[in-house]
Motif scaffolding. Structure first.
Motif, PDB file in Angstrom:
ATOM      1  N   ILE A 140       0.842  -1.209   0.000  1.00  6.99           N
ATOM      2  CA  ILE A 140       0.000   0.000   0.000  1.00  6.99           C
ATOM      3  C   ILE A 140       0.870   1.250   0.000  1.00  6.99           C
ATOM      4  O   ILE A 140       0.597   2.216  -0.730  1.00  6.99           O
ATOM      5  CB  ILE A 140      -0.952  -0.019   1.217  1.00  6.99           C
ATOM      6  CG1 ILE A 140      -2.004  -1.108   1.051  1.00  6.99           C
ATOM      7  CG2 ILE A 140      -1.640   1.331   1.398  1.00  6.99           C
ATOM      8  CD1 ILE A 140      -2.851  -1.341   2.289  1.00  6.99           C
ATOM      9  N   ALA A 141       1.951   1.243   0.794  1.00  4.13           N
ATOM     10  CA  ALA A 141       2.849   2.405   0.847  1.00  4.13           C
ATOM     11  C   ALA A 141       3.542   2.627  -0.495  1.00  4.13           C
ATOM     12  O   ALA A 141       3.704   3.773  -0.934  1.00  4.13           O
ATOM     13  CB  ALA A 141       3.875   2.216   1.951  1.00  4.13           C
ATOM     14  N   MET A 142       3.926   1.542  -1.169  1.00  6.26           N
ATOM     15  CA  MET A 142       4.582   1.690  -2.473  1.00  6.26           C
ATOM     16  C   MET A 142       3.612   2.215  -3.526  1.00  6.26           C
ATOM     17  O   MET A 142       3.995   3.031  -4.370  1.00  6.26           O
ATOM     18  CB  MET A 142       5.182   0.357  -2.908  1.00  6.26           C
ATOM     19  CG  MET A 142       6.421  -0.004  -2.130  1.00  6.26           C
ATOM     20  SD  MET A 142       7.111  -1.599  -2.539  1.00  6.26           S
ATOM     21  CE  MET A 142       7.392  -1.466  -4.274  1.00  6.26           C
ATOM     22  N   ILE A 143       2.365   1.771  -3.478  1.00  4.14           N
ATOM     23  CA  ILE A 143       1.359   2.271  -4.431  1.00  4.14           C
ATOM     24  C   ILE A 143       1.090   3.746  -4.178  1.00  4.14           C
ATOM     25  O   ILE A 143       1.032   4.547  -5.110  1.00  4.14           O
ATOM     26  CB  ILE A 143       0.065   1.434  -4.329  1.00  4.14           C
ATOM     27  CG1 ILE A 143       0.312   0.034  -4.895  1.00  4.14           C
ATOM     28  CG2 ILE A 143      -1.078   2.118  -5.064  1.00  4.14           C
ATOM     29  CD1 ILE A 143      -0.809  -0.942  -4.623  1.00  4.14           C
ATOM     30  N   MET A 144       0.946   4.130  -2.899  1.00  7.36           N
ATOM     31  CA  MET A 144       0.670   5.535  -2.585  1.00  7.36           C
ATOM     32  C   MET A 144       1.855   6.440  -2.904  1.00  7.36           C
ATOM     33  O   MET A 144       1.678   7.619  -3.182  1.00  7.36           O
ATOM     34  CB  MET A 144       0.263   5.682  -1.121  1.00  7.36           C
ATOM     35  CG  MET A 144      -1.102   5.114  -0.824  1.00  7.36           C
ATOM     36  SD  MET A 144      -1.579   5.292   0.892  1.00  7.36           S
ATOM     37  CE  MET A 144      -1.731   7.058   1.009  1.00  7.36           C
ATOM     38  N   SER A 145       3.081   5.894  -2.879  1.00  8.30           N
ATOM     39  CA  SER A 145       4.249   6.715  -3.178  1.00  8.30           C
ATOM     40  C   SER A 145       4.337   7.066  -4.661  1.00  8.30           C
ATOM     41  O   SER A 145       5.100   7.950  -5.044  1.00  8.30           O
ATOM     42  CB  SER A 145       5.527   5.998  -2.749  1.00  8.30           C
ATOM     43  OG  SER A 145       5.779   4.890  -3.592  1.00  8.30           O
ATOM     44  N   GLN A 146       3.549   6.404  -5.501  1.00  2.00           N
ATOM     45  CA  GLN A 146       3.576   6.684  -6.933  1.00  2.00           C
ATOM     46  C   GLN A 146       2.718   7.896  -7.310  1.00  2.00           C
ATOM     47  O   GLN A 146       2.806   8.380  -8.433  1.00  2.00           O
ATOM     48  CB  GLN A 146       3.107   5.458  -7.732  1.00  2.00           C
ATOM     49  CG  GLN A 146       3.979   4.242  -7.515  1.00  2.00           C
ATOM     50  CD  GLN A 146       5.429   4.498  -7.838  1.00  2.00           C
ATOM     51  OE1 GLN A 146       5.753   5.048  -8.875  1.00  2.00           O
ATOM     52  NE2 GLN A 146       6.301   4.111  -6.924  1.00  2.00           N
ATOM     53  N   PHE A 147       1.882   8.362  -6.385  1.00  2.00           N
ATOM     54  CA  PHE A 147       1.092   9.561  -6.650  1.00  2.00           C
ATOM     55  C   PHE A 147       2.015  10.777  -6.705  1.00  2.00           C
ATOM     56  O   PHE A 147       2.939  10.890  -5.902  1.00  2.00           O
ATOM     57  CB  PHE A 147       0.025   9.777  -5.576  1.00  2.00           C
ATOM     58  CG  PHE A 147      -1.068   8.750  -5.590  1.00  2.00           C
ATOM     59  CD1 PHE A 147      -1.814   8.516  -6.727  1.00  2.00           C
ATOM     60  CD2 PHE A 147      -1.346   8.021  -4.453  1.00  2.00           C
ATOM     61  CE1 PHE A 147      -2.821   7.569  -6.736  1.00  2.00           C
ATOM     62  CE2 PHE A 147      -2.349   7.075  -4.450  1.00  2.00           C
ATOM     63  CZ  PHE A 147      -3.092   6.843  -5.593  1.00  2.00           C
ATOM     64  N   PRO A 148       1.763  11.701  -7.633  1.00  2.00           N
ATOM     65  CA  PRO A 148       2.668  12.849  -7.761  1.00  2.00           C
ATOM     66  C   PRO A 148       2.649  13.777  -6.544  1.00  2.00           C
ATOM     67  O   PRO A 148       3.666  14.332  -6.174  1.00  2.00           O
ATOM     68  CB  PRO A 148       2.176  13.572  -9.010  1.00  2.00           C
ATOM     69  CG  PRO A 148       0.801  13.075  -9.246  1.00  2.00           C
ATOM     70  CD  PRO A 148       0.704  11.724  -8.622  1.00  2.00           C
ATOM     71  N   ASN A 149       1.508  13.927  -5.924  1.00  2.00           N
ATOM     72  CA  ASN A 149       1.424  14.732  -4.706  1.00  2.00           C
ATOM     73  C   ASN A 149       0.237  14.247  -3.881  1.00  2.00           C
ATOM     74  O   ASN A 149      -0.580  13.457  -4.337  1.00  2.00           O
ATOM     75  CB  ASN A 149       1.303  16.233  -5.020  1.00  2.00           C
ATOM     76  CG  ASN A 149       0.100  16.546  -5.872  1.00  2.00           C
ATOM     77  OD1 ASN A 149      -0.812  15.727  -5.995  1.00  2.00           O
ATOM     78  ND2 ASN A 149       0.080  17.715  -6.465  1.00  2.00           N
ATOM     79  N   LEU A 150       0.143  14.715  -2.666  1.00  2.00           N
ATOM     80  CA  LEU A 150      -0.915  14.235  -1.784  1.00  2.00           C
ATOM     81  C   LEU A 150      -2.279  14.841  -2.104  1.00  2.00           C
ATOM     82  O   LEU A 150      -3.282  14.404  -1.565  1.00  2.00           O
ATOM     83  CB  LEU A 150      -0.539  14.516  -0.330  1.00  2.00           C
ATOM     84  CG  LEU A 150       0.651  13.708   0.187  1.00  2.00           C
ATOM     85  CD1 LEU A 150       0.953  14.093   1.631  1.00  2.00           C
ATOM     86  CD2 LEU A 150       0.406  12.229   0.087  1.00  2.00           C
ATOM     87  N   ASN A 151      -2.331  15.840  -2.978  1.00  2.00           N
ATOM     88  CA  ASN A 151      -3.623  16.407  -3.366  1.00  2.00           C
ATOM     89  C   ASN A 151      -4.465  15.400  -4.136  1.00  2.00           C
ATOM     90  O   ASN A 151      -5.686  15.486  -4.148  1.00  2.00           O
ATOM     91  CB  ASN A 151      -3.421  17.663  -4.205  1.00  2.00           C
ATOM     92  CG  ASN A 151      -2.867  18.798  -3.389  1.00  2.00           C
ATOM     93  OD1 ASN A 151      -3.071  18.861  -2.184  1.00  2.00           O
ATOM     94  ND2 ASN A 151      -2.148  19.690  -4.042  1.00  2.00           N
ATOM     95  N   SER A 152      -3.805  14.422  -4.774  1.00  2.00           N
ATOM     96  CA  SER A 152      -4.555  13.410  -5.515  1.00  2.00           C
ATOM     97  C   SER A 152      -5.220  12.410  -4.575  1.00  2.00           C
ATOM     98  O   SER A 152      -6.040  11.616  -5.009  1.00  2.00           O
ATOM     99  CB  SER A 152      -3.636  12.685  -6.497  1.00  2.00           C
ATOM    100  OG  SER A 152      -2.555  12.110  -5.814  1.00  2.00           O
ATOM    101  N   LEU A 153      -4.900  12.446  -3.299  1.00  2.00           N
ATOM    102  CA  LEU A 153      -5.531  11.574  -2.315  1.00  2.00           C
ATOM    103  C   LEU A 153      -6.683  12.259  -1.598  1.00  2.00           C
ATOM    104  O   LEU A 153      -7.143  11.791  -0.562  1.00  2.00           O
ATOM    105  CB  LEU A 153      -4.498  11.109  -1.290  1.00  2.00           C
ATOM    106  CG  LEU A 153      -3.363  10.252  -1.830  1.00  2.00           C
ATOM    107  CD1 LEU A 153      -2.371   9.953  -0.724  1.00  2.00           C
ATOM    108  CD2 LEU A 153      -3.891   8.971  -2.412  1.00  2.00           C
ATOM    109  N   PHE A 154      -7.177  13.360  -2.135  1.00  2.00           N
ATOM    110  CA  PHE A 154      -8.245  14.126  -1.497  1.00  2.00           C
ATOM    111  C   PHE A 154      -9.492  13.276  -1.289  1.00  2.00           C
ATOM    112  O   PHE A 154     -10.117  13.327  -0.226  1.00  2.00           O
ATOM    113  CB  PHE A 154      -8.581  15.356  -2.342  1.00  2.00           C
ATOM    114  CG  PHE A 154      -9.809  16.086  -1.876  1.00  2.00           C
ATOM    115  CD1 PHE A 154      -9.763  16.837  -0.716  1.00  2.00           C
ATOM    116  CD2 PHE A 154     -10.992  15.998  -2.566  1.00  2.00           C
ATOM    117  CE1 PHE A 154     -10.886  17.503  -0.270  1.00  2.00           C
ATOM    118  CE2 PHE A 154     -12.118  16.658  -2.126  1.00  2.00           C
ATOM    119  CZ  PHE A 154     -12.073  17.414  -0.979  1.00  2.00           C
TER     120      PHE A 154
END
Length: 72
Positions: free
Chosen positions: A47-61
């Motif tokens: 899960i951490a590796m998948i989330m690290s592929q997002f360009p920034n945390l705004n995409s996790l809104f």
């Protein structure tokens, strides 16, 4: 510096894996964890590796918004 970074990463994986295991144990009916500790560590790491592929945390809104509503 390398030892500090590696140690912090190890502690994060252990804490996250144990949290997942506790959550699964609370959600199970017969009070046993369906996954072992090592399996929970691997799930958290993936899960951490998948989330690290997002360009920034705004995409996790959206995920954050769903979590906020579920907390209420």
């Amino acid at each position: 510096m390398m030892y500090l970074s590696g140690g912090a990463c190890t502690i994060l994986v252990i804490t996250g894996g144990k949290s997942i295991q506790q959550l699964l144990q609370i959600m199970s009916d017969d009070n046993t964890a369906p996954l072992t500790s090592v399996q929970c560590f691997l799930v958290f790491s993936c899960i951490a590796m998948i989330m690290s592929q997002f360009p920034n945390l705004n995409s996790l809104f959206g995920v954050s918004l769903i979590g906020a509503f579920m907390g209420i």
